[in-house]
Design a protein around this motif. Structure first.
Motif, PDB file in Angstrom:
ATOM      1  N   ARG A  33     -57.908  17.445 -41.386  1.00 56.27           N
ATOM      2  CA  ARG A  33     -58.761  17.226 -40.196  1.00 56.27           C
ATOM      3  C   ARG A  33     -59.533  18.494 -39.869  1.00 56.27           C
ATOM      4  O   ARG A  33     -60.710  18.447 -39.513  1.00 56.27           O
ATOM      5  CB  ARG A  33     -57.895  16.828 -38.999  1.00 56.27           C
ATOM      6  CG  ARG A  33     -57.239  15.458 -39.139  1.00 56.27           C
ATOM      7  CD  ARG A  33     -56.356  15.221 -37.929  1.00 56.27           C
ATOM      8  NE  ARG A  33     -55.452  14.110 -38.083  1.00 56.27           N
ATOM      9  CZ  ARG A  33     -55.703  12.871 -37.688  1.00 56.27           C
ATOM     10  NH1 ARG A  33     -56.846  12.576 -37.140  1.00 56.27           N
ATOM     11  NH2 ARG A  33     -54.806  11.924 -37.850  1.00 56.27           N
ATOM     12  N   GLN A  34     -58.853  19.646 -39.954  1.00 58.90           N
ATOM     13  CA  GLN A  34     -59.534  20.916 -39.684  1.00 58.90           C
ATOM     14  C   GLN A  34     -60.679  21.137 -40.680  1.00 58.90           C
ATOM     15  O   GLN A  34     -61.800  21.438 -40.292  1.00 58.90           O
ATOM     16  CB  GLN A  34     -58.528  22.076 -39.822  1.00 58.90           C
ATOM     17  CG  GLN A  34     -57.674  22.282 -38.613  1.00 58.90           C
ATOM     18  CD  GLN A  34     -58.371  23.122 -37.548  1.00 58.90           C
ATOM     19  OE1 GLN A  34     -59.122  24.031 -37.845  1.00 58.90           O
ATOM     20  NE2 GLN A  34     -58.139  22.809 -36.300  1.00 58.90           N
ATOM     21  N   LYS A  35     -60.364  20.970 -41.957  1.00 61.25           N
ATOM     22  CA  LYS A  35     -61.369  21.250 -42.986  1.00 61.25           C
ATOM     23  C   LYS A  35     -62.584  20.337 -42.823  1.00 61.25           C
ATOM     24  O   LYS A  35     -63.723  20.772 -42.947  1.00 61.25           O
ATOM     25  CB  LYS A  35     -60.730  21.076 -44.373  1.00 61.25           C
ATOM     26  CG  LYS A  35     -61.661  21.438 -45.512  1.00 61.25           C
ATOM     27  CD  LYS A  35     -60.935  21.422 -46.831  1.00 61.25           C
ATOM     28  CE  LYS A  35     -61.910  21.491 -47.987  1.00 61.25           C
ATOM     29  NZ  LYS A  35     -61.231  21.527 -49.281  1.00 61.25           N
ATOM     30  N   GLU A  37     -63.810  19.002 -40.126  1.00 62.61           N
ATOM     31  CA  GLU A  37     -64.675  19.437 -39.015  1.00 62.61           C
ATOM     32  C   GLU A  37     -65.367  20.763 -39.328  1.00 62.61           C
ATOM     33  O   GLU A  37     -66.492  20.999 -38.900  1.00 62.61           O
ATOM     34  CB  GLU A  37     -63.850  19.544 -37.727  1.00 62.61           C
ATOM     35  CG  GLU A  37     -63.363  18.200 -37.253  1.00 62.61           C
ATOM     36  CD  GLU A  37     -63.519  18.015 -35.747  1.00 62.61           C
ATOM     37  OE1 GLU A  37     -63.254  18.961 -35.008  1.00 62.61           O
ATOM     38  OE2 GLU A  37     -63.917  16.911 -35.346  1.00 62.61           O
ATOM     39  N   HIS A  38     -64.690  21.636 -40.085  1.00 61.20           N
ATOM     40  CA  HIS A  38     -65.322  22.915 -40.455  1.00 61.20           C
ATOM     41  C   HIS A  38     -66.541  22.663 -41.351  1.00 61.20           C
ATOM     42  O   HIS A  38     -67.555  23.346 -41.228  1.00 61.20           O
ATOM     43  CB  HIS A  38     -64.319  23.814 -41.181  1.00 61.20           C
ATOM     44  CG  HIS A  38     -63.209  24.314 -40.298  1.00 61.20           C
ATOM     45  ND1 HIS A  38     -62.053  24.865 -40.788  1.00 61.20           N
ATOM     46  CD2 HIS A  38     -63.075  24.331 -38.941  1.00 61.20           C
ATOM     47  CE1 HIS A  38     -61.259  25.209 -39.778  1.00 61.20           C
ATOM     48  NE2 HIS A  38     -61.862  24.886 -38.646  1.00 61.20           N
ATOM     49  N   VAL A  39     -66.419  21.685 -42.244  1.00 60.89           N
ATOM     50  CA  VAL A  39     -67.555  21.352 -43.133  1.00 60.89           C
ATOM     51  C   VAL A  39     -68.726  20.832 -42.287  1.00 60.89           C
ATOM     52  O   VAL A  39     -69.886  21.207 -42.480  1.00 60.89           O
ATOM     53  CB  VAL A  39     -67.119  20.306 -44.193  1.00 60.89           C
ATOM     54  CG1 VAL A  39     -68.308  19.754 -44.959  1.00 60.89           C
ATOM     55  CG2 VAL A  39     -66.097  20.916 -45.151  1.00 60.89           C
ATOM     56  N   PRO A  69     -64.038  21.013 -28.037  1.00 58.28           N
ATOM     57  CA  PRO A  69     -62.776  20.252 -28.093  1.00 58.28           C
ATOM     58  C   PRO A  69     -61.898  20.688 -29.274  1.00 58.28           C
ATOM     59  O   PRO A  69     -60.671  20.777 -29.155  1.00 58.28           O
ATOM     60  CB  PRO A  69     -63.234  18.793 -28.284  1.00 58.28           C
ATOM     61  CG  PRO A  69     -64.663  18.770 -27.842  1.00 58.28           C
ATOM     62  CD  PRO A  69     -65.213  20.131 -28.147  1.00 58.28           C
ATOM     63  N   HIS A  70     -62.534  20.997 -30.407  1.00 54.34           N
ATOM     64  CA  HIS A  70     -61.817  21.455 -31.602  1.00 54.34           C
ATOM     65  C   HIS A  70     -60.999  22.718 -31.276  1.00 54.34           C
ATOM     66  O   HIS A  70     -59.799  22.790 -31.552  1.00 54.34           O
ATOM     67  CB  HIS A  70     -62.870  21.744 -32.687  1.00 54.34           C
ATOM     68  CG  HIS A  70     -62.334  22.259 -33.986  1.00 54.34           C
ATOM     69  ND1 HIS A  70     -62.308  21.506 -35.137  1.00 54.34           N
ATOM     70  CD2 HIS A  70     -61.821  23.478 -34.330  1.00 54.34           C
ATOM     71  CE1 HIS A  70     -61.807  22.231 -36.136  1.00 54.34           C
ATOM     72  NE2 HIS A  70     -61.504  23.429 -35.661  1.00 54.34           N
ATOM     73  N   ALA A  71     -61.660  23.701 -30.659  1.00 49.77           N
ATOM     74  CA  ALA A  71     -60.992  24.977 -30.375  1.00 49.77           C
ATOM     75  C   ALA A  71     -59.937  24.812 -29.274  1.00 49.77           C
ATOM     76  O   ALA A  71     -58.865  25.423 -29.334  1.00 49.77           O
ATOM     77  CB  ALA A  71     -62.021  26.026 -29.969  1.00 49.77           C
ATOM     78  N   ALA A  73     -58.131  22.240 -28.654  1.00 49.11           N
ATOM     79  CA  ALA A  73     -56.930  21.619 -29.238  1.00 49.11           C
ATOM     80  C   ALA A  73     -56.184  22.609 -30.124  1.00 49.11           C
ATOM     81  O   ALA A  73     -54.956  22.575 -30.211  1.00 49.11           O
ATOM     82  CB  ALA A  73     -57.322  20.365 -30.021  1.00 49.11           C
ATOM     83  N   GLU A  74     -56.913  23.509 -30.772  1.00 52.19           N
ATOM     84  CA  GLU A  74     -56.229  24.563 -31.553  1.00 52.19           C
ATOM     85  C   GLU A  74     -55.396  25.438 -30.637  1.00 52.19           C
ATOM     86  O   GLU A  74     -54.229  25.739 -30.911  1.00 52.19           O
ATOM     87  CB  GLU A  74     -57.266  25.444 -32.272  1.00 52.19           C
ATOM     88  CG  GLU A  74     -57.941  24.768 -33.429  1.00 52.19           C
ATOM     89  CD  GLU A  74     -59.055  25.598 -34.053  1.00 52.19           C
ATOM     90  OE1 GLU A  74     -59.485  25.242 -35.158  1.00 52.19           O
ATOM     91  OE2 GLU A  74     -59.518  26.573 -33.436  1.00 52.19           O
ATOM     92  N   GLU A  75     -56.034  25.860 -29.543  1.00 51.56           N
ATOM     93  CA  GLU A  75     -55.361  26.810 -28.646  1.00 51.56           C
ATOM     94  C   GLU A  75     -54.137  26.187 -27.973  1.00 51.56           C
ATOM     95  O   GLU A  75     -53.156  26.873 -27.713  1.00 51.56           O
ATOM     96  CB  GLU A  75     -56.348  27.301 -27.583  1.00 51.56           C
ATOM     97  CG  GLU A  75     -57.405  28.228 -28.166  1.00 51.56           C
ATOM     98  CD  GLU A  75     -58.612  28.389 -27.245  1.00 51.56           C
ATOM     99  OE1 GLU A  75     -58.601  27.834 -26.127  1.00 51.56           O
ATOM    100  OE2 GLU A  75     -59.576  29.060 -27.659  1.00 51.56           O
ATOM    101  N   ASP A 137     -61.363  32.814 -41.016  1.00 53.75           N
ATOM    102  CA  ASP A 137     -60.033  33.305 -40.646  1.00 53.75           C
ATOM    103  C   ASP A 137     -59.021  32.169 -40.656  1.00 53.75           C
ATOM    104  O   ASP A 137     -57.895  32.322 -41.103  1.00 53.75           O
ATOM    105  CB  ASP A 137     -60.062  33.945 -39.248  1.00 53.75           C
ATOM    106  CG  ASP A 137     -60.721  35.317 -39.285  1.00 53.75           C
ATOM    107  OD1 ASP A 137     -60.799  35.911 -40.375  1.00 53.75           O
ATOM    108  OD2 ASP A 137     -61.177  35.782 -38.226  1.00 53.75           O
ATOM    109  N   GLU A 138     -59.446  31.003 -40.156  1.00 54.41           N
ATOM    110  CA  GLU A 138     -58.526  29.864 -40.115  1.00 54.41           C
ATOM    111  C   GLU A 138     -58.249  29.320 -41.518  1.00 54.41           C
ATOM    112  O   GLU A 138     -57.100  29.076 -41.884  1.00 54.41           O
ATOM    113  CB  GLU A 138     -59.098  28.767 -39.228  1.00 54.41           C
ATOM    114  CG  GLU A 138     -59.095  29.164 -37.751  1.00 54.41           C
ATOM    115  CD  GLU A 138     -59.804  28.156 -36.877  1.00 54.41           C
ATOM    116  OE1 GLU A 138     -60.072  27.029 -37.341  1.00 54.41           O
ATOM    117  OE2 GLU A 138     -60.105  28.493 -35.715  1.00 54.41           O
ATOM    118  N   GLU A 139     -59.314  29.119 -42.301  1.00 57.92           N
ATOM    119  CA  GLU A 139     -59.135  28.463 -43.609  1.00 57.92           C
ATOM    120  C   GLU A 139     -58.521  29.383 -44.654  1.00 57.92           C
ATOM    121  O   GLU A 139     -57.869  28.914 -45.585  1.00 57.92           O
ATOM    122  CB  GLU A 139     -60.483  27.942 -44.125  1.00 57.92           C
ATOM    123  CG  GLU A 139     -60.996  26.766 -43.342  1.00 57.92           C
ATOM    124  CD  GLU A 139     -61.869  25.837 -44.184  1.00 57.92           C
ATOM    125  OE1 GLU A 139     -62.101  26.127 -45.374  1.00 57.92           O
ATOM    126  OE2 GLU A 139     -62.312  24.824 -43.620  1.00 57.92           O
TER     127      GLU A 139
END
Ligand code: FE2
Ligand code: FE2
Length: 248
Positions: A33-35, A37-39, A69-71, A73-75, A137-139
């Protein structure tokens, strides 16, 4: 080759960019899911760099709707887990929280200040740069390390939790609120309601330009209310000094 706890090959240090969906734990996994959205973000940032005028504003809004919203939910869902399971989780998550904080501050400047064209260009270029750094940094570091510590099943459970929070998270920049629980969790509901109302004003104003001035006033009032919510007692709880904004 070393094996992971649940039989997966040891992928330590392998960027998400270099792994396929199966290696990342399947479609439900938080890593997939992260990847994904990053793309999407990468494409939007390319578009932003080509765009100008009203087109640029439209691309920016699409970036905000994706990124905030992405960030958030990460936090509130992912970084607390990383701090629990990785020995260097505190330093790793502080780094990305600082990047998120800078994004919030840059967007607040873009939206709220009258910048001359060269200053606006500088802010936009920095925004693109920080967003790309955050993804790398995340990936490349944070998420592959998490992958080493968790089973596929746990990555899938986290994927479901992250998605749930992402779908109900604030959609706009909030630089004052804490980047960590419990402050950000407390602020989530009121800020999401206010942000969604502002989004509705914006969409309606686009559809019926005659109503636009009145809707802009409503949106401005909602923005002020969001600012007050951010400053309420408790909303900064959990914040570290590196991401704290004083007296704003
Ligand atoms: Fe991310
Ligand atoms: Fe992020």
């Amino acid at each position: 080759m070393k094996r992971h706890v649940d039989g997966r090959a040891d992928l330590r240090g392998i960027s998400l960019a270099d792994q396929d969906e199966a290696q990342l734990g399947g479609p439900v996994s938080v890593l997939v899911r992260q990847k994904r959205e990053h793309v999407k973000l990468d494409r939007l940032l390319d578009e932003l760099q080509q765009a100008s005028g009203a087109d640029q504003d439209r691309v920016l809004i699409r970036i905000y709707r994706l990124v905030f919203p992405h960030a958030f939910a990460e936090e509130s869902v992912l970084w607390p887990v990383i701090r629990r399971v990785l020995p260097d989780g505190e330093a790793l998550t502080r780094q990305v929280e600082e990047e998120h904080q800078e994004v919030n501050e840059l967007v607040t400047r873009l939206d709220g200040e009258h910048l001359d064209p060269s200053e606006r260009r500088r802010v936009l270029d920095r925004l693109v740069e920080v967003l790309r750094e955050d993804v790398r940094d995340e990936e490349d570091a944070l998420l592959p390390s998490l992958q080493q510590r968790l089973s596929t099943r746990r990555l899938q459970e986290l994927g479901i939790a992250w998605e749930l929070v992402r779908r109900t998270a604030p959609t706009r920049a909030h630089p004052v609120v804490a980047r960590r629980p419990p402050g950000n969790a407390l602020a989530a509901l009121p800020l999401t309601v206010l942000d969604n109302l502002r989004d509705l004003c914006e969409v309606t104003a686009h559809r019926s330009p005659r109503a636009a001035p009145a809707l802009e006033t409503v949106s401005h009032t909602l923005a002020q209310a969001a600012g007050r919510v951010e400053r309420l007692r408790g909303m900064r709880r959990g914040e570290r000094s590196q991401t704290r904004i004083e007296n704003r």
